[in-house]
Design a protein around this motif. Structure first.
Motif, PDB file in Angstrom:
ATOM      1  N   TRP A 111       1.283   7.437  -6.406  1.00 26.78           N
ATOM      2  CA  TRP A 111       0.317   8.528  -6.510  1.00 26.78           C
ATOM      3  C   TRP A 111       0.911   9.862  -6.087  1.00 26.78           C
ATOM      4  O   TRP A 111       0.664  10.887  -6.714  1.00 26.78           O
ATOM      5  N   ILE A 112       1.684   9.870  -5.019  1.00 25.54           N
ATOM      6  CA  ILE A 112       2.320  11.112  -4.576  1.00 25.54           C
ATOM      7  C   ILE A 112       3.288  11.610  -5.643  1.00 25.54           C
ATOM      8  O   ILE A 112       3.320  12.803  -5.972  1.00 25.54           O
TER       9      ILE A 112
ATOM     10  N   SER B 124       4.166   8.175   2.302  1.00 23.49           N
ATOM     11  CA  SER B 124       3.617   6.952   1.704  1.00 23.49           C
ATOM     12  C   SER B 124       3.565   5.820   2.726  1.00 23.49           C
ATOM     13  O   SER B 124       2.625   5.014   2.702  1.00 23.49           O
TER      14      SER B 124
ATOM     15  N   SER C 172      -4.054   2.931   5.213  1.00 20.58           N
ATOM     16  CA  SER C 172      -4.792   2.163   4.208  1.00 20.58           C
ATOM     17  C   SER C 172      -5.074   0.744   4.691  1.00 20.58           C
ATOM     18  O   SER C 172      -6.160   0.202   4.424  1.00 20.58           O
TER      19      SER C 172
ATOM     20  N   LYS D 269       1.993   1.877  -3.557  1.00 15.61           N
ATOM     21  CA  LYS D 269       0.889   2.486  -4.317  1.00 15.61           C
ATOM     22  C   LYS D 269       0.775   3.973  -3.989  1.00 15.61           C
ATOM     23  O   LYS D 269       0.603   4.801  -4.891  1.00 15.61           O
ATOM     24  N   SER D 270       0.864   4.310  -2.726  1.00 13.06           N
ATOM     25  CA  SER D 270       0.779   5.710  -2.314  1.00 13.06           C
ATOM     26  C   SER D 270       1.954   6.516  -2.848  1.00 13.06           C
ATOM     27  O   SER D 270       1.785   7.666  -3.261  1.00 13.06           O
TER      28      SER D 270
ATOM     29  N   GLU E 204       0.827  -1.205   0.000  1.00 10.49           N
ATOM     30  CA  GLU E 204       0.000   0.000   0.000  1.00 10.49           C
ATOM     31  C   GLU E 204       0.867   1.263   0.000  1.00 10.49           C
ATOM     32  O   GLU E 204       0.492   2.271  -0.608  1.00 10.49           O
ATOM     33  N   ALA E 205       2.023   1.203   0.652  1.00 10.11           N
ATOM     34  CA  ALA E 205       2.925   2.357   0.658  1.00 10.11           C
ATOM     35  C   ALA E 205       3.492   2.614  -0.735  1.00 10.11           C
ATOM     36  O   ALA E 205       3.632   3.772  -1.145  1.00 10.11           O
TER      37      ALA E 205
ATOM     38  N   PHE F 297       0.535   6.580   4.791  1.00  4.22           N
ATOM     39  CA  PHE F 297      -0.659   6.225   4.013  1.00  4.22           C
ATOM     40  C   PHE F 297      -0.825   4.716   3.919  1.00  4.22           C
ATOM     41  O   PHE F 297      -1.947   4.212   3.893  1.00  4.22           O
ATOM     42  N   GLY F 298       0.280   3.970   3.854  1.00  4.20           N
ATOM     43  CA  GLY F 298       0.208   2.511   3.815  1.00  4.20           C
ATOM     44  C   GLY F 298      -0.383   1.943   5.093  1.00  4.20           C
ATOM     45  O   GLY F 298      -1.215   1.036   5.051  1.00  4.20           O
TER      46      GLY F 298
END
Length: 147
Positions: free
Chosen positions: A85-86, A127, A134, A81-82, A78-79, A130-131
């Motif tokens: 996006w960042i 990130s 998430s 993925k973040s 998930e990190a 966010f991981g």
């Protein structure tokens, strides 16, 4: 906080309307590319809202498999993925909106060495945060959809 489908659609299209009208207030360096990306996001949001139940079913199937992994692995996935996006948002804002060259973001010649290092450190730190968030939010959504 969960919103119904109509509320989500109104919020999404309101946000897209604001983003489409943004070039009237500020100068966009590459306005054609800006509108192409906004068009892509508009199509993606329509698809996202239209196929809501299929998306939830697919999420449940994927998250059942992902829950089998160790929590650290899920947080790292998930990190990443973040982080993507960042990175996309930073590149979009700097290159398309401000008109800067991409190499200046990562190798600034007139600035110190520490500025890109600080940028990468902040991107990775956010990130990872966010991981972690998430993981908990997706577990909560999974439990809500399963019940």
């Amino acid at each position: 906080m969960e919103f119904n489908k109509v509320t989500r659609a109104v919020i999404a299209f309101g946000a897209l309307l604001v983003l489409c009208l943004l070039p009237l207030r500020i100068e966009i360096a590459h306005s054609t590319m800006y509108y192409i990306v906004m068009g892509f996001f508009c199509i993606r949001i329509i698809h996202f809202l239209w196929f809501d139940t299929k998306r939830e079913e697919r999420f449940v199937r994927k998250w059942e498999r992902k829950r089998q992994l160790p929590k650290v692995a899920v947080i790292l996935i998930e990190a990443v993925k973040s982080l993507v996006w960042i990175g996309f948002l930073i590149i979009f804002a700097q290159v398309i909106i401000d008109g800067r060259e991409l190499r200046i973001l990562f190798y600034p010649s007139d600035q110190s060495f520490w500025l890109p290092l600080l940028l990468w450190t902040m991107m990775i730190a956010f990130s990872l945060i966010f991981g972690i968030v998430s993981l908990f939010e997706k577990n909560r959504l999974y439990e809500r959809l399963r019940s």
